[in-house]
Design an enzyme around this catalytic site. Structure first.
Site, PDB file in Angstrom:
ATOM      1  N   ARG A  89       0.834  -1.188   0.000  1.00  0.00           N
ATOM      2  CA  ARG A  89       0.000   0.000   0.000  1.00  0.00           C
ATOM      3  C   ARG A  89       0.877   1.249   0.000  1.00  0.00           C
ATOM      4  O   ARG A  89       1.715   1.406   0.886  1.00  0.00           O
ATOM      5  CB  ARG A  89      -0.878  -0.027   1.248  1.00  0.00           C
ATOM      6  CG  ARG A  89      -2.010   0.944   1.217  1.00  0.00           C
ATOM      7  CD  ARG A  89      -2.824   0.793   2.472  1.00  0.00           C
ATOM      8  NE  ARG A  89      -3.951  -0.066   2.205  1.00  0.00           N
ATOM      9  CZ  ARG A  89      -5.197   0.226   2.589  1.00  0.00           C
ATOM     10  NH1 ARG A  89      -5.435   1.303   3.290  1.00  0.00           N
ATOM     11  NH2 ARG A  89      -6.183  -0.579   2.311  1.00  0.00           N
TER      12      ARG A  89
ATOM     13  N   THR B 136      -0.781   7.671  -0.907  1.00  0.00           N
ATOM     14  CA  THR B 136      -2.096   7.611  -1.583  1.00  0.00           C
ATOM     15  C   THR B 136      -2.968   6.469  -1.040  1.00  0.00           C
ATOM     16  O   THR B 136      -4.168   6.432  -1.296  1.00  0.00           O
ATOM     17  CB  THR B 136      -1.910   7.367  -3.091  1.00  0.00           C
ATOM     18  OG1 THR B 136      -1.282   6.069  -3.256  1.00  0.00           O
ATOM     19  CG2 THR B 136      -1.032   8.433  -3.728  1.00  0.00           C
TER      20      THR B 136
ATOM     21  N   ASP C 187      -3.040 -10.314  12.644  1.00  0.00           N
ATOM     22  CA  ASP C 187      -2.328 -10.233  11.360  1.00  0.00           C
ATOM     23  C   ASP C 187      -2.006 -11.642  10.887  1.00  0.00           C
ATOM     24  O   ASP C 187      -1.175 -12.335  11.488  1.00  0.00           O
ATOM     25  CB  ASP C 187      -1.047  -9.405  11.526  1.00  0.00           C
ATOM     26  CG  ASP C 187      -0.366  -9.171  10.189  1.00  0.00           C
ATOM     27  OD1 ASP C 187      -0.001 -10.164   9.510  1.00  0.00           O
ATOM     28  OD2 ASP C 187      -0.211  -8.005   9.790  1.00  0.00           O
TER      29      ASP C 187
ATOM     30  N   ASP D 134       1.744 -12.395  10.052  1.00  0.00           N
ATOM     31  CA  ASP D 134       2.578 -12.514  11.258  1.00  0.00           C
ATOM     32  C   ASP D 134       2.319 -13.831  11.973  1.00  0.00           C
ATOM     33  O   ASP D 134       3.239 -14.466  12.490  1.00  0.00           O
ATOM     34  CB  ASP D 134       2.309 -11.351  12.219  1.00  0.00           C
ATOM     35  CG  ASP D 134       3.007 -10.075  11.777  1.00  0.00           C
ATOM     36  OD1 ASP D 134       3.897 -10.154  10.906  1.00  0.00           O
ATOM     37  OD2 ASP D 134       2.649  -9.000  12.294  1.00  0.00           O
TER      38      ASP D 134
END
Ligand code: URA
Length: 208
Positions: A103, A107, A199, A202
């Site tokens: 990402r 933006t 996550d 993870d």
């Protein structure tokens, strides 16, 4: 909201174990592998069959064999990798493509950093693999990417989805069928699915 929830008791039981914060990396990986296989079983329920003539030791007969398009699994890096082995146990001859997206911090749009697909992507039934369907933005980008490579037949398998992500995929790619083990409550301000499982990357790889 258009989504198929896989309600099988074994899937739901294993998902609960995956959600538990006390489940360690080794067990998490093993459970994810098992659940991916079970979910893959449901996902492939409607694969087309044809009658072929074979000869058993006793007699000739017509029996069923898979026909139609070949399958490609497309894990989205990195958490998608955690479900690939389970799916390959079911369809060992499937090809596997990989998509990596990050990402952009300014933006917030997903940017492709890796893409390696089977050469016959356009002819295959493609199954995008990502355990967590959160905002849906990176998965929309992954679907856009596959369609730019000519893919016409795409499904998405995830473990846990947020309603926001399901709605975005439904809106941007209504032709893509979503399979998940659960649609959770909402996304929190940090982009985590609630209650979710934390996550996924993870937890699979033991990182923080
Ligand atoms: N990705 C994850 O791994 N977990 C979430 O809850 C949301 C996105």
């Amino acid at each position: 909201m258009k989504v198929q929830i896989i309600e099988h008791p074994l899937v739901q039981h294993k998902l609960t174990l995956l959600r538990d914060k006390n489940t360690g990396t080794k067990e998490f990986r093993e459970l994810l592998d098992e659940i991916a296989l079970l979910m893959g079983y449901e996902l492939t329920r409607n694969l087309p069959l044809q009658d072929v003539e074979i000869e058993t030791p006793v007699a000739k007969c017509f029996c069923k064999m898979l026909t139609g398009k070949k399958i490609g699994f497309i894990p989205v890096l990195r958490a998608g990798l955690g479900m690939v082995n389970g799916l390959l146990k079911l369809i060992p001859a499937a090809k596997v493509g990989h998509i990596g997206l990050y990402r952009d911090p300014d933006t917030l749009t997903p940017i492709e950093y890796y893409c390696k697909l089977p050469s016959d992507t356009a002819e295959r039934e493609l199954i995008i693999v990502d355990p967590m369907l959160a905002t849906g933005e990176s998965l929309v980008a992954a679907i856009d990417l596959l369609k730019r490579h000519g893919a016409k037949d795409i499904k998405l398998i995830c473990l846990v989805a947020a309603p926001e992500g399901v709605l975005l995929i439904n809106q941007k790619h209504p032709d893509v069928k979503i399979f998940t083990a659960a649609v959770d409550d909402y996304l929190n301000d940090h982009g985590y699915i609630v209650p979710g499982l934390g996550d996924a990357g993870d937890r699979i790889f033991g990182t923080k």
